[in-house]
Design an enzyme around this catalytic site. Structure first.
Site, PDB file in Angstrom:
ATOM      1  N   ASP A 131      36.136  48.446  37.197  1.00  0.00           N
ATOM      2  CA  ASP A 131      35.041  49.201  37.656  1.00  0.00           C
ATOM      3  C   ASP A 131      35.348  50.223  38.741  1.00  0.00           C
ATOM      4  OD1 ASP A 131      35.360  46.796  38.912  1.00  0.00           O
ATOM      5  OD2 ASP A 131      33.425  46.855  39.911  1.00  0.00           O
ATOM      6  N   GLU A 156      33.643  44.349  39.577  1.00  0.00           N
ATOM      7  CA  GLU A 156      34.261  43.654  40.693  1.00  0.00           C
ATOM      8  C   GLU A 156      33.632  43.713  41.819  1.00  0.00           C
ATOM      9  OE1 GLU A 156      36.363  42.036  43.878  1.00  0.00           O
ATOM     10  OE2 GLU A 156      36.518  44.252  43.300  1.00  0.00           O
ATOM     11  N   HIS A 201      38.689  52.397  49.116  1.00  0.00           N
ATOM     12  CA  HIS A 201      37.640  52.689  49.222  1.00  0.00           C
ATOM     13  C   HIS A 201      37.314  53.829  50.091  1.00  0.00           C
ATOM     14  CE1 HIS A 201      35.363  48.626  47.999  1.00  0.00           C
ATOM     15  NE2 HIS A 201      36.492  48.655  47.457  1.00  0.00           N
TER      16      HIS A 201
END
Length: 400
Positions: A84, A142, A368
């Site tokens: 993902d 996840e 991220h």
């Protein structure tokens, strides 16, 4: 014999290098959010069509379980890769950057999927030389609680499995190195949502109101004392208030405020203590300011625990193997982020490893981040690392 098999496997991986990179670039350009990975799941499923393996789809949602059976008795090892992406607008400027606005592979799951597909294909081609079974876990979701792992487990993904191995590429770890650590290696996580309800009013008459913003502000300050004054200094814990929604007019006393927070800890005892203290602080704020509150507190991903015996097996196997491109296999520090691989580790003795993936040039941005990127060559190292463990585990009679 195992060394000859590894050399054969490494050769196969090298020959498929360009395909692996092409897959990585395609997946990177077409990211999908957690629990929405419809096309990615179809891409993975299509890859296995016509190959000599058993493929089970829609496992716990969009999970895919691939079983490679050697036809010989032996252990069953599961190897996991997630697929993902994240709700982030990409700013890398890469020629294969995300084509989906506001969605980006900013954690490396595209690399995990690409290396795993090439490794699985190579192991299928070599399965007659192996013993036992390999179960490939292609896992969605996840990034977002409750995560994809727990759904796959409930749907039987670990049935018959003895142990589980996982790998994460790490943008801020040195390329050319593989890292391991035994015991608690990644934090457990909780999140909470709070509505503090007061009595609204006019700024000219504060005595006729119970200001929710003031009460909420006291709570934000008070919870910071939990880590500094309630936790043992040798324990690991953090509390972050990530959202404070008290927007209103300058002369209006707010009647309610919404807060959201994140909790990390390195043991279940610490996680329980933090939750207890947060509830106590809210009780105190409610009494002090004559307000009420509604709390939604969710303990999601557990602490990730690497089985010491299995970790020693993995470290020894990797250190004894000459893997192209690997300069060192080193013990590392525990990692602050949480990871839903922890659910597999609660069910079976497991190991989660890290492959250094720092870019060749430029800054190594954290996971991220909108400018997150990896050295794509780290996928080859990840494939060789996992392949080494598979061969030594199945054909060498590993630990537990």
């Amino acid at each position: 014999m195992n060394e000859a098999m590894k050399e054969q496997l490494f050769k196969k991986i090298a020959e498929k290098h360009d395909r692996m990179v092409d897959m990585y670039r395609y997946l990177h350009a077409h990211p999908e959010l957690s629990f929405q990975e419809e096309q990615t799941a179809k891409y993975i499923e299509a890859f296995y069509q016509g190959k000599d393996c058993d493929v089970r789809t829609n496992v716990g949602g969009r999970g895919i379980v691939v079983t490679i059976d050697s036809g010989k008795p032996g252990k069953t090892l599961a190897i996991r890769a997630d697929f993902d992406a994240l709700p982030i607008q990409e700013e890398t400027g890469l020629p294969y950057a995300s084509e989906t606005p506001g969605v980006m592979h900013a954690c490396g799951h595209d690399a995990h999927t690409s290396y795993m597909l090439i490794l699985a294909e190579s192991l299928i081609e070599m399965k007659e030389q192996l013993e036992g079974k390999i179960v490939v876990l292609h896992q969605p979701a996840e990034e977002v609680p409750p995560g994809g792992a727990i759904g796959m487990i409930k749907d039987g993904a670990l049935d018959g499995v003895d142990n589980v191995f996982g790998i994460h590429v790490m943008s801020q770890m040195e390329y050319g190195k593989v890292f391991y650590r035994e015991g608690n290696v990644q934090t457990g996580r909780a999140n909470f949502h709070v509505k503090i309800q007061g009595v609204g009013g006019h700024g000219s008459s504060p005595h006729k109101a119970n200001d929710a913003i003031v009460a909420a502000s006291y709570f934000v300050v008070a919870v910071q004392s939990i880590v500094s004054r309630r936790l043992n200094p040798f324990d690991v814990g953090s509390i972050t208030i990530g959202n404070f929604d008290g927007r209103g007019s300058f002369n209006v006393i707010k009647d309610s405020v919404f807060l959201e927070g994140d909790v990390r800890s390195m043991s279940e005892a610490t996680r329980n203590l933090i939750e207890k203290e947060i509830r106590a602080k809210l009780d105190g704020v409610a009494a002090m300011f004559d307000v009420t509150y509604e709390l939604d507190y969710d303990n999601d991903y557990p602490v990730l625990y690497n089985d010491p015996e299995m970790t020693a097996f993995a470290a020894n196997a990797l250190q004894a193997t000459d893997m192209p491109g690997v300069n060192a296999v080193e013990r590392c520090e525990a990692q602050p982020p949480s990871e839903d691989f922890a659910y597999y580790a609660k069910e079976r003795p497991s190991v989660f490893l890290y492959v250094g993936a720092s870019p060749e040039e430029g800054e190594a941005y954290p996971h991220h981040h909108p400018k997150f990127r990896i050295n794509p060559e780290s996928m080859t190292i990840a494939a060789e690392t996992m392949g080494t463990l598979v061969i030594d585990y199945l054909n060498g009679g590993s630990g537990k």
